[in-house]
Design a protein around this motif. Sequence first.
Motif, mmCIF file in Angstrom:
data_model
loop_
_atom_site.group_PDB
_atom_site.id
_atom_site.type_symbol
_atom_site.label_atom_id
_atom_site.label_comp_id
_atom_site.label_asym_id
_atom_site.label_seq_id
_atom_site.Cartn_x
_atom_site.Cartn_y
_atom_site.Cartn_z
ATOM 1 N N ASN A 48 -2.173 5.254 -1.029
ATOM 2 C CA ASN A 48 -3.393 4.536 -0.632
ATOM 3 C C ASN A 48 -3.088 3.355 0.288
ATOM 4 O O ASN A 48 -3.753 3.156 1.315
ATOM 5 C CB ASN A 48 -4.150 4.054 -1.871
ATOM 6 N N SER A 49 -2.080 2.564 -0.086
ATOM 7 C CA SER A 49 -1.771 1.387 0.733
ATOM 8 C C SER A 49 -1.243 1.796 2.094
ATOM 9 O O SER A 49 -1.561 1.164 3.110
ATOM 10 C CB SER A 49 -0.776 0.474 0.012
ATOM 11 N N CYS A 50 -0.463 2.856 2.148
ATOM 12 C CA CYS A 50 0.064 3.306 3.434
ATOM 13 C C CYS A 50 -1.046 3.876 4.316
ATOM 14 O O CYS A 50 -1.054 3.657 5.531
ATOM 15 C CB CYS A 50 1.170 4.338 3.219
ATOM 16 N N ALA A 51 -1.966 4.586 3.705
ATOM 17 C CA ALA A 51 -3.085 5.115 4.477
ATOM 18 C C ALA A 51 -3.915 3.980 5.060
ATOM 19 O O ALA A 51 -4.340 4.019 6.225
ATOM 20 C CB ALA A 51 -3.946 6.027 3.606
ATOM 21 N N ALA A 52 -4.140 2.946 4.267
ATOM 22 C CA ALA A 52 -4.927 1.806 4.740
ATOM 23 C C ALA A 52 -4.181 1.015 5.805
ATOM 24 O O ALA A 52 -4.772 0.527 6.777
ATOM 25 C CB ALA A 52 -5.278 0.896 3.570
ATOM 26 N N ALA A 53 -2.861 0.899 5.643
ATOM 27 C CA ALA A 53 -2.070 0.113 6.581
ATOM 28 C C ALA A 53 -2.118 0.685 7.987
ATOM 29 O O ALA A 53 -2.023 -0.063 8.973
ATOM 30 C CB ALA A 53 -0.624 0.031 6.109
ATOM 31 N N ALA A 54 -2.275 1.983 8.095
ATOM 32 C CA ALA A 54 -2.231 2.639 9.403
ATOM 33 C C ALA A 54 -3.267 2.083 10.366
ATOM 34 O O ALA A 54 -3.023 2.008 11.577
ATOM 35 C CB ALA A 54 -2.419 4.146 9.230
ATOM 36 N N SER A 55 -4.418 1.681 9.858
ATOM 37 C CA SER A 55 -5.481 1.201 10.742
ATOM 38 C C SER A 55 -5.950 -0.217 10.404
ATOM 39 O O SER A 55 -6.936 -0.688 10.968
ATOM 40 C CB SER A 55 -6.685 2.160 10.668
ATOM 41 N N ALA B 251 5.826 -4.380 9.550
ATOM 42 C CA ALA B 251 7.038 -3.811 8.973
ATOM 43 C C ALA B 251 6.711 -2.813 7.865
ATOM 44 O O ALA B 251 7.353 -1.765 7.744
ATOM 45 C CB ALA B 251 7.926 -4.925 8.429
ATOM 46 N N PHE B 252 5.711 -3.125 7.050
ATOM 47 C CA PHE B 252 5.310 -2.211 5.990
ATOM 48 C C PHE B 252 4.806 -0.892 6.572
ATOM 49 O O PHE B 252 5.146 0.192 6.087
ATOM 50 C CB PHE B 252 4.219 -2.855 5.125
ATOM 51 N N ARG B 253 4.027 -0.986 7.632
ATOM 52 C CA ARG B 253 3.478 0.209 8.287
ATOM 53 C C ARG B 253 4.614 1.114 8.787
ATOM 54 O O ARG B 253 4.556 2.335 8.623
ATOM 55 C CB ARG B 253 2.578 -0.237 9.436
ATOM 56 N N ILE B 254 5.640 0.518 9.358
ATOM 57 C CA ILE B 254 6.781 1.280 9.853
ATOM 58 C C ILE B 254 7.524 1.961 8.704
ATOM 59 O O ILE B 254 8.055 3.068 8.846
ATOM 60 C CB ILE B 254 7.738 0.351 10.629
ATOM 61 N N SER B 255 7.543 1.300 7.547
ATOM 62 C CA SER B 255 8.298 1.811 6.403
ATOM 63 C C SER B 255 7.615 2.962 5.681
ATOM 64 O O SER B 255 8.277 3.734 4.980
ATOM 65 C CB SER B 255 8.533 0.674 5.394
ATOM 66 N N CYS B 256 6.318 3.084 5.821
ATOM 67 C CA CYS B 256 5.542 3.986 4.976
ATOM 68 C C CYS B 256 6.008 5.442 4.963
ATOM 69 O O CYS B 256 6.110 6.042 3.893
ATOM 70 C CB CYS B 256 4.060 3.911 5.357
ATOM 71 N N PRO B 257 6.301 6.065 6.099
ATOM 72 C CA PRO B 257 6.707 7.481 6.038
ATOM 73 C C PRO B 257 7.909 7.718 5.138
ATOM 74 O O PRO B 257 7.956 8.716 4.404
ATOM 75 C CB PRO B 257 7.012 7.810 7.502
ATOM 76 N N THR B 258 8.873 6.812 5.171
ATOM 77 C CA THR B 258 10.049 6.942 4.305
ATOM 78 C C THR B 258 9.728 6.507 2.886
ATOM 79 O O THR B 258 10.164 7.140 1.908
ATOM 80 C CB THR B 258 11.204 6.090 4.853
#
Length: 416
Positions: free
Chosen positions: A121-128, A96-103
């Motif tokens: 940083n957290s969103c970049a890491a969450a992607a993979s 869910a966090f990964r889906i939220s990151c762009p917004t």
Amino acid sequence: MNFRNRAGALMAALALSACAGGMIPPSAGGPAPSRPVPSGTATRPAPAVPRPTLPVEMPADPAMDSSTAAGLGVTRGPDIASLIPSGERSRLALEAFRISCPTLMRRTDQSGLTKGSDWNNSCAAAASWPETSASEFFSRYFEAVQVGTGTAFVTGYYEPEIAGSRTRQPGYEVPIYRRPTDLIDVDLGQFSDALKGRTIRGKVSGTKFIPYDERAQIVAGSLAGRGLELAWAADPVEFFFLQVQGSGRLNLPDGSVMRIGYDGQNGRDYSGIGKLMKDRGLIQVGSMQDIMAYLRANPVEGAAIMNENKSFVFFRELTGAGPIGALGVPVTAEATVAADPKFIPLGAPVLLSLDRAEPNGVWIAQDTGGAIKGANRFDSFWGAGARARGIAGGMSARGSALVLLPIGSAARLARP
């Protein structure tokens, strides 16, 4: 609409601000529609011992606006490495966090706790990041703060499934309306600075702006004949609860499913039928199951009770992923919570420790709700189906809450 802009949490909405659909007698003839899901019973709670709240280090500053988290004050939380549970809840939260990151990275945070760049940083890491080690992700990239006293209250919501039809036919007689074109939203802040943030809904009649039709008028047919019927429900009680939730699934006669979501409300004030019924001694507990049982057993009286609530909800057909929450992304069953964006950054992880075990763990704040107001007030989303309905319908849990912020962002919140 966001998915949770119904009337708030299921229990709070029923008790305080429920949106109601029409109580129309079922058709006496024609083929019987597929039967709605039985009312059932609330899932028996699994008790747990919540983690104590933290002593408040920075109480509200009278010189600051306490209507936001930054003004109310935050307390630095403990190291969360040992507090993040492993398993499915954390995996779903990472998803869910990964889906939220762009917004999340471009959104203005009303709470005052974060800036968009804090999440890079957290969103970049969450992607993979591998979902098998989701708990380690949250431990590595986040630190905890407690907003205000940290005392949490959590209810539940779900996506109802009811019998419906795209066309009116015997057994499907309850109209599900689209938003009328003459329903107008007015931003009062455009007329007065003192009214900033306030809106009203209504319609134009001659040279005057007047309240829109109330529920009793709509049920009586004030919108009929205008081509606004999106679909037809089989059971007025089930449709009532779908209106409370603001989104749901119609199980059609041919076996297919039509998903519908909130597309506005008539602007009338809410009256909570749960509290009303309890005050009158009609029910004892006030759970969804209690209310539904009484309405079924007393359809005439139930219609009158629901007409005391002047609010009415309109719908649109949903396609693609969903339901969609206030963040503009699909909500995730058992990972999304609705929260007040003035106290919780939308998209932020939240760590719950409650006196009921089912909701304990990490959730992502992806939604809002009319009754979800204030610090540490949450509404947990459980998805669709009998299990979701059973848990959400009886969810009422108390304990403590920590908001997880990107490492380093909490340091800005310290007061001189």
